[in-house]
Design an enzyme around this catalytic site. Structure first.
Site, PDB file in Angstrom:
ATOM      1  CB  SER A  41       5.807   1.208  14.360  1.00  0.00           C
ATOM      2  OG  SER A  41       7.038   1.777  14.760  1.00  0.00           O
ATOM      3  CE  LYS A  95       2.398   3.217  12.570  1.00  0.00           C
ATOM      4  NZ  LYS A  95       1.971   2.518  11.348  1.00  0.00           N
ATOM      5  CE1 TYR A 113       4.137   6.399  12.970  1.00  0.00           C
ATOM      6  CE2 TYR A 113       5.638   5.703  14.690  1.00  0.00           C
ATOM      7  CZ  TYR A 113       5.140   5.576  13.407  1.00  0.00           C
ATOM      8  OH  TYR A 113       5.644   4.609  12.574  1.00  0.00           O
TER       9      TYR A 113
HETATM   10  N1  LIG Z   1      10.228   4.812   8.271  1.00  0.00           N
HETATM   11  C1  LIG Z   1      10.266   4.309   9.482  1.00  0.00           C
HETATM   12  O1  LIG Z   1      11.248   4.495  10.208  1.00  0.00           O
HETATM   13  C2  LIG Z   1       9.108   3.472   9.993  1.00  0.00           C
HETATM   14  C3  LIG Z   1       9.320   2.696  11.135  1.00  0.00           C
HETATM   15  C4  LIG Z   1       8.259   1.923  11.615  1.00  0.00           C
HETATM   16  C5  LIG Z   1       7.044   1.922  10.956  1.00  0.00           C
HETATM   17  N2  LIG Z   1       6.878   2.701   9.859  1.00  0.00           N
HETATM   18  C6  LIG Z   1       5.562   2.672   9.220  1.00  0.00           C
HETATM   19  O2  LIG Z   1       5.707   2.298   7.868  1.00  0.00           O
HETATM   20  C7  LIG Z   1       4.586   2.763   7.120  1.00  0.00           C
HETATM   21  C8  LIG Z   1       5.064   3.407   5.843  1.00  0.00           C
HETATM   22  O3  LIG Z   1       5.802   4.567   6.186  1.00  0.00           O
HETATM   23  P1  LIG Z   1       7.145   4.999   5.423  1.00  0.00           P
HETATM   24  O4  LIG Z   1       8.242   4.933   6.390  1.00  0.00           O
HETATM   25  O5  LIG Z   1       7.258   4.282   4.135  1.00  0.00           O
HETATM   26  O6  LIG Z   1       6.821   6.551   5.212  1.00  0.00           O
HETATM   27  P2  LIG Z   1       6.673   7.420   3.888  1.00  0.00           P
HETATM   28  O7  LIG Z   1       6.246   8.752   4.387  1.00  0.00           O
HETATM   29  O8  LIG Z   1       7.898   7.324   3.054  1.00  0.00           O
HETATM   30  O9  LIG Z   1       5.481   6.707   3.088  1.00  0.00           O
HETATM   31  C9  LIG Z   1       4.164   6.763   3.556  1.00  0.00           C
HETATM   32  C10 LIG Z   1       3.235   6.815   2.358  1.00  0.00           C
HETATM   33  O10 LIG Z   1       1.886   6.831   2.865  1.00  0.00           O
HETATM   34  C11 LIG Z   1       1.168   7.810   2.127  1.00  0.00           C
HETATM   35  N3  LIG Z   1       0.029   8.294   2.931  1.00  0.00           N
HETATM   36  C12 LIG Z   1       0.048   9.158   3.978  1.00  0.00           C
HETATM   37  N4  LIG Z   1      -1.205   9.393   4.404  1.00  0.00           N
HETATM   38  C13 LIG Z   1      -2.033   8.639   3.619  1.00  0.00           C
HETATM   39  C14 LIG Z   1      -3.431   8.470   3.563  1.00  0.00           C
HETATM   40  N5  LIG Z   1      -4.248   9.128   4.394  1.00  0.00           N
HETATM   41  N6  LIG Z   1      -3.943   7.617   2.640  1.00  0.00           N
HETATM   42  C15 LIG Z   1      -3.118   6.956   1.766  1.00  0.00           C
HETATM   43  N7  LIG Z   1      -1.788   7.116   1.769  1.00  0.00           N
HETATM   44  C16 LIG Z   1      -1.246   7.940   2.681  1.00  0.00           C
HETATM   45  C17 LIG Z   1       2.161   8.907   1.837  1.00  0.00           C
HETATM   46  O11 LIG Z   1       1.729   9.729   0.745  1.00  0.00           O
HETATM   47  C18 LIG Z   1       3.420   8.087   1.520  1.00  0.00           C
HETATM   48  O12 LIG Z   1       3.506   7.768   0.148  1.00  0.00           O
HETATM   49  C19 LIG Z   1       3.833   3.706   8.058  1.00  0.00           C
HETATM   50  O13 LIG Z   1       2.706   3.035   8.589  1.00  0.00           O
HETATM   51  C20 LIG Z   1       4.834   3.980   9.138  1.00  0.00           C
HETATM   52  O14 LIG Z   1       4.222   4.340  10.360  1.00  0.00           O
HETATM   53  C21 LIG Z   1       7.875   3.459   9.348  1.00  0.00           C
END
Ligand SMILES: NC(=O)c1ccc[n+]([C@@H]2O[C@H](COP(=O)([O-])OP(=O)(O)OC[C@H]3O[C@@H](n4cnc5c(N)ncnc54)[C@H](O)[C@@H]3O)[C@@H](O)[C@H]2O)c1
Length: 234
Positions: free
Chosen positions: A133, A150, A146
């Site tokens: 992230s 990260k 968080y």
């Molecule tokens: N959305 C943002 O703004 C953003 C920004 C930077 C980084 N990220 C990162 O992107 C990645 C994906 O997040 P997203 O934004 O798609 O969120 P999201 O919540 O839409 O999707 C995350 C998915 O991970 C699954 N998950 C959660 N815990 C789990 C576990 N223990 N084992 C297996 N699956 C699990 C959830 O069920 C979900 O389907 C994450 O690592 C998040 O930190 C997101």
């Protein structure tokens, strides 16, 4: 690189699902892994992909996932959670520190432990895409567990890239700002991010950093190197 078989964790929603959708439309076979069984089944049916219910914080389940995908050439270690308590470090509960680190850092480490030795022994070219992230490259005061998790993911991705230099396995680290997913109502379209991430994988780039943020990352490096006090990243 030519991607024919991929595994994506956190694939039932958000960025993971967008990565899987893009890979499927590019013609790759994809194994979707997620802890949310219902959403996983729905995504697998929609994308015509295989599903393996997996909690990434469980090393045994990640090992079973790797065993179920012996021909993989792209492993996307993407699953992550924000946690309940965003705030200063002392405002975050011990349970939240443990769970956020178990999923965000443990999920990546368990993935590397499960997949890398298999990939190395196959001798085939392969790639690992790790979702970190922007919160792992700059520091916001109220990022809770968080933000710290990260930063740890960034370090693990760098360790992996350095350790795998000279092998047929490449590493790319995705560092998005806000993306419109289950985690955030605002931000970039996850489909656009998925396209950018897979272009970086194919080009062998290490980081994917959003436009407008490289200067903040450089400013952070400056105060870390000089002893000046930290500032807000924007
Ligand atoms: N959305 C943002 O703004 C953003 C920004 C930077 C980084 N990220 C990162 O992107 C990645 C994906 O997040 P997203 O934004 O798609 O969120 P999201 O919540 O839409 O999707 C995350 C998915 O991970 C699954 N998950 C959660 N815990 C789990 C576990 N223990 N084992 C297996 N699956 C699990 C959830 O069920 C979900 O389907 C994450 O690592 C998040 O930190 C997101």
């Amino acid at each position: 690189m030519n991607i024919t078989n991929a595994v994506v964790t956190g694939a039932a929603g958000g960025i993971g699902r967008a990565l899987a959708a893009r890979l499927r439309s590019d013609g790759a076979r994809v194994v979707l892994a997620d802890v949310n069984e219902a959403a996983l089944a729905e995504a697998a049916a929609e994308l015509g992909a295989e599903a393996v219910r997996t909690d990434v914080s469980d090393a045994g389940q990640m090992d079973a996932l790797a065993a179920a995908a012996p021909d993989v050439d792209l492993v996307c270690l993407n699953a992550g959670i924000v946690g309940r308590d965003l705030g200063a470090p002392w405002e975050v509960s011990p349970q939240d520190w443990d769970r956020v680190f178990a999923v965000n850092v443990g999920g990546v480490v368990n993935g590397l432990r499960a997949f890398v030795p298999r990939l190395l022994s196959s001798g085939r070219p392969a790639h690992i895409l790790i979702t970190a992230s922007l919160a792992g490259l700059v520091t916001f005061p109220t990022g809770g567990a968080y933000a710290a998790s990260k930063h740890a993911v960034v370090a693990v991705a760098e360790q992996a890239a350095l350790s795998l230099a000279g092998t047929p396995i490449g590493v790319t680290m995705l560092c998005p700002a806000l993306v419109r997913t289950g985690m955030s109502p605002d931000g970039e379209d996850p489909a656009d991010l998925a396209e950018q991430a897979l272009a970086a994988v194919r080009a062998g780039a290490f980081t994917v950093v959003p436009d407008g943020w490289p200067a903040a990352i450089t400013r952070r490096a400056h105060w870390l190197a000089t002893g000046a006090p930290p500032e807000m990243p924007f």
